[in-house]
Motif scaffolding. Structure first.
Motif, PDB file in Angstrom:
ATOM      1  N   ASP A  26       0.828  -1.198   0.000  1.00 57.51           N
ATOM      2  CA  ASP A  26       0.000   0.000   0.000  1.00 57.51           C
ATOM      3  C   ASP A  26       0.868   1.255   0.000  1.00 57.51           C
ATOM      4  N   LEU A  27       1.903   1.278   0.841  1.00 58.40           N
ATOM      5  CA  LEU A  27       2.811   2.422   0.878  1.00 58.40           C
ATOM      6  C   LEU A  27       3.474   2.624  -0.483  1.00 58.40           C
ATOM      7  N   GLY A  28       3.903   1.540  -1.105  1.00 63.56           N
ATOM      8  CA  GLY A  28       4.515   1.626  -2.427  1.00 63.56           C
ATOM      9  C   GLY A  28       3.579   2.229  -3.458  1.00 63.56           C
ATOM     10  N   LYS A  29       2.309   1.905  -3.365  1.00 68.22           N
ATOM     11  CA  LYS A  29       1.338   2.478  -4.310  1.00 68.22           C
ATOM     12  C   LYS A  29       1.215   3.983  -4.123  1.00 68.22           C
ATOM     13  N   TRP A  30       1.251   4.447  -2.871  1.00 71.28           N
ATOM     14  CA  TRP A  30       1.203   5.889  -2.624  1.00 71.28           C
ATOM     15  C   TRP A  30       2.467   6.563  -3.142  1.00 71.28           C
ATOM     16  N   LEU A  31       3.620   5.947  -2.874  1.00 72.65           N
ATOM     17  CA  LEU A  31       4.887   6.573  -3.254  1.00 72.65           C
ATOM     18  C   LEU A  31       5.111   6.618  -4.756  1.00 72.65           C
ATOM     19  N   THR A  32       4.562   5.657  -5.493  1.00 70.04           N
ATOM     20  CA  THR A  32       4.734   5.651  -6.950  1.00 70.04           C
ATOM     21  C   THR A  32       3.639   6.414  -7.687  1.00 70.04           C
ATOM     22  N   GLY A  33       2.644   6.904  -6.956  1.00 73.53           N
ATOM     23  CA  GLY A  33       1.574   7.673  -7.580  1.00 73.53           C
ATOM     24  C   GLY A  33       0.422   6.831  -8.093  1.00 73.53           C
ATOM     25  N   SER A  34       0.396   5.542  -7.742  1.00 71.75           N
ATOM     26  CA  SER A  34      -0.732   4.711  -8.153  1.00 71.75           C
ATOM     27  C   SER A  34      -2.027   5.184  -7.503  1.00 71.75           C
ATOM     28  N   TYR A  35      -1.899   5.714  -6.286  1.00 73.03           N
ATOM     29  CA  TYR A  35      -3.037   6.328  -5.608  1.00 73.03           C
ATOM     30  C   TYR A  35      -2.851   7.833  -5.726  1.00 73.03           C
ATOM     31  N   ALA A  36      -3.928   8.545  -5.843  1.00 76.20           N
ATOM     32  CA  ALA A  36      -3.855   9.996  -5.876  1.00 76.20           C
ATOM     33  C   ALA A  36      -5.127  10.568  -5.287  1.00 76.20           C
ATOM     34  N   VAL A  37      -4.983  11.665  -4.596  1.00 76.84           N
ATOM     35  CA  VAL A  37      -6.133  12.362  -4.040  1.00 76.84           C
ATOM     36  C   VAL A  37      -6.504  13.453  -5.032  1.00 76.84           C
ATOM     37  N   PRO A  38      -7.724  13.429  -5.545  1.00 76.58           N
ATOM     38  CA  PRO A  38      -8.104  14.423  -6.547  1.00 76.58           C
ATOM     39  C   PRO A  38      -8.137  15.832  -5.957  1.00 76.58           C
ATOM     40  N   SER A  39      -7.782  16.795  -6.757  1.00 71.80           N
ATOM     41  CA  SER A  39      -7.785  18.190  -6.347  1.00 71.80           C
ATOM     42  C   SER A  39      -9.146  18.801  -6.608  1.00 71.80           C
ATOM     43  N   GLN A  40      -9.495  19.768  -5.805  1.00 73.05           N
ATOM     44  CA  GLN A  40     -10.740  20.501  -6.005  1.00 73.05           C
ATOM     45  C   GLN A  40     -10.513  21.757  -6.858  1.00 73.05           C
ATOM     46  N   ARG A  41      -9.238  22.099  -7.083  1.00 73.16           N
ATOM     47  CA  ARG A  41      -8.916  23.284  -7.869  1.00 73.16           C
ATOM     48  C   ARG A  41      -8.952  22.958  -9.359  1.00 73.16           C
ATOM     49  N   GLU A  42      -9.525  23.854 -10.142  1.00 72.94           N
ATOM     50  CA  GLU A  42      -9.616  23.648 -11.582  1.00 72.94           C
ATOM     51  C   GLU A  42      -8.286  23.870 -12.289  1.00 72.94           C
ATOM     52  N   ASP A  43      -7.434  24.739 -11.746  1.00 73.09           N
ATOM     53  CA  ASP A  43      -6.217  25.122 -12.454  1.00 73.09           C
ATOM     54  C   ASP A  43      -4.977  24.334 -12.021  1.00 73.09           C
ATOM     55  N   ASP A  44      -5.113  23.280 -11.221  1.00 76.74           N
ATOM     56  CA  ASP A  44      -3.953  22.507 -10.788  1.00 76.74           C
ATOM     57  C   ASP A  44      -3.187  21.917 -11.964  1.00 76.74           C
ATOM     58  N   GLY A  45      -3.867  21.414 -12.943  1.00 76.99           N
ATOM     59  CA  GLY A  45      -3.204  20.828 -14.106  1.00 76.99           C
ATOM     60  C   GLY A  45      -2.389  21.854 -14.866  1.00 76.99           C
ATOM     61  N   GLU A  46      -2.926  23.048 -14.992  1.00 80.64           N
ATOM     62  CA  GLU A  46      -2.207  24.111 -15.684  1.00 80.64           C
ATOM     63  C   GLU A  46      -0.971  24.529 -14.901  1.00 80.64           C
TER      64      GLU A  46
END
Length: 60
Positions: A26-46
């Motif tokens: 589970d820790l490895g999945k977090w560290l490699t980015g397999s898990y991600a918490v979605p952002s509420q901000r629209e401009d994060d990708g930009e």
């Protein structure tokens, strides 16, 4: 409660996991980015694209 990785019964020592191995997976999945918490901000990708572009233009 069952282990979220392998669905065996959770061990109190590693709760919510059944073993150190599943906790490490589970820790490895977090560290490699397999898990991600979605952002509420629209401009994060930009913002991320702009930071990446700027970092590739700077000499080391």
């Amino acid at each position: 409660m069952t282990c979220p990785i392998c669905e065996k019964d959770a061990d109190e020592k590693y709760r919510p996991f059944c073993s150190k191995r599943c906790a490490d997976i589970d820790l490895g999945k977090w560290l490699t980015g397999s898990y991600a918490v979605p952002s509420q901000r629209e401009d994060d990708g930009e913002d991320l694209l702009r930071e990446l572009d700027e970092s590739t233009q700077k000499p080391h």
